[in-house]
Design a protein around this motif. Structure first.
Motif, PDB file in Angstrom:
ATOM      1  N   ILE A   1     103.460   5.690  39.353  1.00  0.00           N
ATOM      2  CA  ILE A   1     102.404   6.463  37.662  1.00  0.00           C
ATOM      3  C   ILE A   1     101.711   7.993  38.105  1.00  0.00           C
TER       4      ILE A   1
ATOM      5  N   TRP B   1      97.703   0.671  26.879  1.00  0.00           N
ATOM      6  CA  TRP B   1      97.584   2.315  27.952  1.00  0.00           C
ATOM      7  C   TRP B   1      96.177   3.154  27.097  1.00  0.00           C
TER       8      TRP B   1
ATOM      9  N   TYR C   1      99.448   9.502  32.450  1.00  0.00           N
ATOM     10  CA  TYR C   1      99.781   9.019  31.317  1.00  0.00           C
ATOM     11  C   TYR C   1      99.290   9.529  30.648  1.00  0.00           C
TER      12      TYR C   1
ATOM     13  N   ILE D   1     104.021   7.952  29.564  1.00  0.00           N
ATOM     14  CA  ILE D   1     104.001   7.785  30.783  1.00  0.00           C
ATOM     15  C   ILE D   1     104.908   8.418  31.613  1.00  0.00           C
TER      16      ILE D   1
END
Length: 468
Positions: A33, A387, A36, A224
């Motif tokens: 990742i 999230w 985000y 994301i």
């Protein structure tokens, strides 16, 4: 001696070959990742305590008992009064939504959060190779994924996926889809977009199992940015370690415990069965059976097996000495998840959901704080709620390099999905959806405004309530 030298050389060649194979093939299968972005609607979409009362009053099909039931549900939910709703409900048009309302709700999120995330990481829409969009209860044609491709003028060869009907577990399923593509294609960027459509899904009837969803869900969304580019590894926030998906859809009771359907008068709503917690617990147990051996150290697994074995021996001995009917031990063997996981990121389905997971995993209030505060500030935002919880941990500067974060979510089907992320660097500086209010959390006393104003309603006449 020559034989030993040959064995040594063969071993070195074998190790070198496997390292080279990993370097060429498997290093590109990692999933990171880069960032985000959670969506924060404008303040004019905020749902206050007084406004909740207004919405309740609009539904003329509710009787005294249904009003009491709904107010009690809101009072007990753990939701505060700074959450957000869609514009058509704010404007009093929830019982006659239009297609434009549904698109407008998505557009506000798409045009805000996608642009912010790409700009923050200096990536153009044309660089995105994989797009996965998850919105369970809105599936227009062309798809929402196509809508994003059109708006941001993405490439002709982009791999776009549009998921619907996945419920509150949709974001982890979307990550799983993106991960599957990244495993087979090198040097790619993937964008996962997850939200829920509240606008067209207001239930105007009086079935208790269906009106409950009206008071639990709120507007939100998250984008994301994932990659398997090794050159981006040092910039990455998280690395995906494990992802486990369990689906109990083959069981009729599990399939029907969380389902969209019509009531006796043909009004469409979302049915939540009273047996839903039982099916969720079974699904969670099956998920953890697969996940636990992957994430916990061997010493903890050995300790747990020894405790289970000793407990079984004690029970058998007691049975022989005292006879049948001696019952179960007062304390059951417990796995210590904290030996392999530092942070727990769980779906904010409601206070009861958070309490239940906390009890099953034997978590502390410190562990549950991010989920509780997210529920209070943003409500149940369906698949994207995980999230917001992660954002709380980041804003509180809890996430340090090497820490591991466990995400747990549930969804219609019935499903339980989980994944484990490794923190790639100290996340001491952040600019996310929590930054303007994180100093106020957790408050010394978590005041529930619904309790203060309407907590007495289930003991009073509804006429008094309607005149407030």
């Amino acid at each position: 001696m020559e034989f030993l030298v040959l064995v040594y050389l063969f071993s070195c060649f074998y190790l070198f070959f496997h390292f080279l194979r990993w370097f060429i093939v498997y290093r590109h299968q990692e999933c990171y990742i880069l960032g985000y972005e959670c969506f924060k609607p404008s303040d004019d979409r905020m749902v206050s305590t007084e406004f909740c009362r207004e919405i309740l009053m609009r539904n003329k099909s509710l009787g005294l008992n249904e009003y009491k039931f709904l107010v009690k549900a809101v009072v007990d939910s753990g939701i505060g009064e700074q959450t957000y709703g869609p514009r058509n409900i704010i404007m009093g048009r929830e019982q006659n939504p239009s297609l434009k309302d549904s698109h407008s709700e998505m557009d506000e999120f798409f045009q805000d959060s996608v642009q912010k995330l790409l700009s923050k990481h200096r990536i153009s829409p044309g660089e995105i190779d994989v797009l996965v969009v998850n919105v369970s209860l809105f599936a227009p044609v062309p798809s929402l994924a196509s809508k994003l491709v059109n708006h941001y003028k993405m490439r002709d060869d982009i791999k776009a996926y549009n998921l619907s009907g996945m419920g509150c577990s949709g974001s982890l399923i979307s990550v799983s889809v993106a991960q599957s593509v990244l495993k087979h294609e090198k040097e790619r960027y993937a964008l996962v977009v997850t939200s829920e459509s509240i606008s067209p899904n207001w239930y105007s009837g009086n079935d208790r199992s269906m009106i409950l969803s009206n008071s639990l869900f709120r507007s939100g969304g998250c984008v994301i940015l994932l990659t398997n580019k090794m050159a981006q590894r040092k910039r990455a926030m998280f690395k995906l370690k494990h992802l486990v998906r369990i689906h109990h859809g083959a069981r009729d009771e599990s399939y029907g415990c969380c389902i969209q359907k019509e009531d006796s008068k043909g009004r469409v709503g979302f049915h939540l069965s009273k047996d839903l917690p039982k099916h969720a617990a079974r699904c969670l147990a099956d998920n953890l059976k697969v996940l636990v051996p992957m994430i916990l150290p061997i010493r903890e697994l050995v300790r747990y097996m020894l405790v289970v074995t000793l407990t079984a021996i004690k029970l058998k001995t007691r049975h022989h000495i005292m006879g049948a009917g001696t019952g179960h031990p007062s304390k059951k063997p417990v796995i210590n998840f904290k030996t392999g996981v530092q942070h727990f990121c769980m779906h904010t389905g409601g206070k009861a959901v958070i309490d239940g997971i906390g009890e099953n995993l034997k978590l502390t209030e410190f562990d549950l704080e991010p989920a509780r505060m997210t529920l209070h500030r943003f409500g149940n935002t369906s698949a994207c709620s995980l999230w917001y919880v992660l954002g709380y941990m980041e804003a509180k500067k809890r996430l340090k390099k090497g820490d591991r974060v466990l995400m747990l979510s549930f969804g219609a089907g019935f499903q339980c999905n989980s994944c484990l992320w490794e923190v790639m660097k100290d996340l001491d500086e952040c600019d996310n959806v929590w930054m303007d209010c994180i100093k106020d959390y957790p408050p010394k006393t978590l005041v529930n405004p619904f309790v203060e104003k309407f907590g007495w309603i289930h003991n009073e006449d509804i006429n008094t309530f309607t005149k407030l």
